[in-house]
Scaffold this active site. Structure first.
Site, mmCIF file in Angstrom:
data_model
loop_
_atom_site.group_PDB
_atom_site.id
_atom_site.type_symbol
_atom_site.label_atom_id
_atom_site.label_comp_id
_atom_site.label_asym_id
_atom_site.label_seq_id
_atom_site.Cartn_x
_atom_site.Cartn_y
_atom_site.Cartn_z
ATOM 1 N N ASP A 164 -1.177 -0.656 -1.978
ATOM 2 C CA ASP A 164 -1.319 0.068 -1.037
ATOM 3 C C ASP A 164 -1.436 -0.018 0.384
ATOM 4 O O ASP A 164 -2.328 -0.701 0.744
ATOM 5 C CB ASP A 164 -1.766 1.612 -1.613
ATOM 6 C CG ASP A 164 -0.680 2.356 -0.208
ATOM 7 O OD1 ASP A 164 0.209 3.357 -1.527
ATOM 8 O OD2 ASP A 164 -1.072 2.731 0.368
ATOM 9 N N ILE A 165 -0.878 0.704 1.275
ATOM 10 C CA ILE A 165 -0.626 -0.100 2.602
ATOM 11 C C ILE A 165 -1.768 1.033 3.662
ATOM 12 O O ILE A 165 -2.521 0.293 4.380
ATOM 13 C CB ILE A 165 0.591 0.091 3.326
ATOM 14 C CG1 ILE A 165 0.344 -1.066 4.650
ATOM 15 C CG2 ILE A 165 1.415 1.607 3.931
ATOM 16 C CD1 ILE A 165 2.097 -1.517 5.504
ATOM 17 N N ASN A 208 2.428 10.815 -7.862
ATOM 18 C CA ASN A 208 2.859 12.238 -6.513
ATOM 19 C C ASN A 208 3.980 12.911 -7.512
ATOM 20 O O ASN A 208 5.178 12.517 -7.356
ATOM 21 C CB ASN A 208 2.336 12.207 -6.213
ATOM 22 C CG ASN A 208 0.967 12.036 -5.584
ATOM 23 O OD1 ASN A 208 0.590 12.382 -6.155
ATOM 24 N ND2 ASN A 208 0.883 10.907 -4.142
ATOM 25 N N HIS A 232 7.206 6.510 -8.013
ATOM 26 C CA HIS A 232 6.049 4.665 -8.317
ATOM 27 C C HIS A 232 4.699 5.603 -8.813
ATOM 28 O O HIS A 232 4.877 6.872 -8.813
ATOM 29 C CB HIS A 232 5.508 4.043 -6.932
ATOM 30 C CG HIS A 232 5.233 5.367 -5.800
ATOM 31 N ND1 HIS A 232 6.963 5.985 -5.503
ATOM 32 C CD2 HIS A 232 4.316 6.273 -5.566
ATOM 33 C CE1 HIS A 232 5.895 6.919 -4.790
ATOM 34 N NE2 HIS A 232 4.754 7.029 -4.277
ATOM 35 N N MET A 233 3.464 4.633 -8.837
ATOM 36 C CA MET A 233 2.583 5.100 -10.414
ATOM 37 C C MET A 233 1.501 4.687 -9.804
ATOM 38 O O MET A 233 1.342 3.333 -9.229
ATOM 39 C CB MET A 233 3.045 4.847 -11.427
ATOM 40 C CG MET A 233 1.868 5.205 -12.117
ATOM 41 S SD MET A 233 1.594 4.636 -13.916
ATOM 42 C CE MET A 233 1.258 2.989 -13.272
ATOM 43 N N HIS A 234 0.393 5.460 -8.566
ATOM 44 C CA HIS A 234 -0.420 4.676 -8.250
ATOM 45 C C HIS A 234 -1.675 4.036 -9.042
ATOM 46 O O HIS A 234 -2.350 5.309 -10.161
ATOM 47 C CB HIS A 234 -1.573 6.344 -7.001
ATOM 48 C CG HIS A 234 -0.289 6.150 -6.475
ATOM 49 N ND1 HIS A 234 -0.845 6.183 -5.050
ATOM 50 C CD2 HIS A 234 1.057 7.116 -6.094
ATOM 51 C CE1 HIS A 234 0.296 6.528 -4.448
ATOM 52 N NE2 HIS A 234 1.339 7.246 -5.210
HETATM 53 P P1 AMP Z 1 3.539 8.841 -2.274
HETATM 54 O O1 AMP Z 1 3.088 9.633 -1.453
HETATM 55 O O2 AMP Z 1 2.784 9.241 -3.637
HETATM 56 O O3 AMP Z 1 4.705 8.908 -2.138
HETATM 57 O O4 AMP Z 1 2.646 7.903 -2.276
HETATM 58 C C1 AMP Z 1 3.925 6.581 -1.068
HETATM 59 C C2 AMP Z 1 2.238 5.387 -0.689
HETATM 60 O O5 AMP Z 1 3.312 4.307 -0.884
HETATM 61 C C3 AMP Z 1 1.429 6.093 -0.250
HETATM 62 O O6 AMP Z 1 0.116 5.756 -0.164
HETATM 63 C C4 AMP Z 1 1.530 5.006 1.303
HETATM 64 O O7 AMP Z 1 0.373 4.479 2.163
HETATM 65 C C5 AMP Z 1 2.739 3.853 0.514
HETATM 66 N N1 AMP Z 1 3.277 2.996 1.642
HETATM 67 C C6 AMP Z 1 4.462 3.311 1.829
HETATM 68 N N2 AMP Z 1 5.112 2.419 2.762
HETATM 69 C C7 AMP Z 1 4.271 1.230 2.062
HETATM 70 C C8 AMP Z 1 4.448 -0.349 1.975
HETATM 71 N N3 AMP Z 1 5.559 -0.810 3.037
HETATM 72 N N4 AMP Z 1 4.028 -1.481 1.278
HETATM 73 C C9 AMP Z 1 2.837 -0.942 0.726
HETATM 74 N N5 AMP Z 1 2.729 0.412 0.486
HETATM 75 C C10 AMP Z 1 3.219 1.998 1.001
#
Ligand code: AMP
Ligand code: ZN
Length: 112
Positions: A31-32, A88, A101-103
């Site tokens: 995650d970025i 989420n 997506h899954m964290h």
């Molecule tokens: P959500 O809030 O569950 O939709 O999670 C989206 C996640 O994607 C967040 O934790 C962001 O930090 C992450 N994210 C957004 N853009 C990127 C990217 N280019 N590379 C890696 N993670 C990202």
């Protein structure tokens, strides 16, 4: 592929995102904006908006995502200390990218 979807672009190799894992159904990458010492995302190639949009046919894919998260936790060294696998769902549930997506979150406290 959904237009203007950042995760479609990432899974299809259109960005410079480095994959931690890749197979024919999912990829994983860091995650970025990490919210934990280990914070990775497991993302399917298939563009599904959220958990709300899953169909019966997607059950195997979801199981595969969980198993991938478990294996990634092992590789990242947080399997024994513990971790979270988190979806989420929609805006009120904290979802900001509408490609399912899954964290994987972990690595806070390795002592106990
Ligand atoms: P959500 O809030 O569950 O939709 O999670 C989206 C996640 O994607 C967040 O934790 C962001 O930090 C992450 N994210 C957004 N853009 C990127 C990217 N280019 N590379 C890696 N993670 C990202
Ligand atoms: Zn997408």
């Amino acid at each position: 592929m959904a237009e203007e979807c950042i995760f479609c672009n990432i899974v299809n190799g259109k960005t410079d995102t480095q994959f931690l894992y890749r197979d024919d159904r999912v990829v994983a990458f860091a995650d970025i904006h990490p919210h934990a010492p280990v914070h990775d995302l497991i993302v399917p190639f298939q563009h599904i908006r959220s958990v709300n949009d899953l169909q019966s046919l997607d059950q195997e894919l979801m199981a595969h995502m969980v198993m991938t998260g478990r294996e990634l936790a092992r590789q990242r060294g947080v399997d024994q200390s513990g971790y979270k696998l988190l979806f989420n769902v929609e805006w009120g549930g904290g979802q900001r990218i509408f490609h399912i997506h899954m964290h994987l979150l972990g690595g806070w406290d390795k002592e106990k």
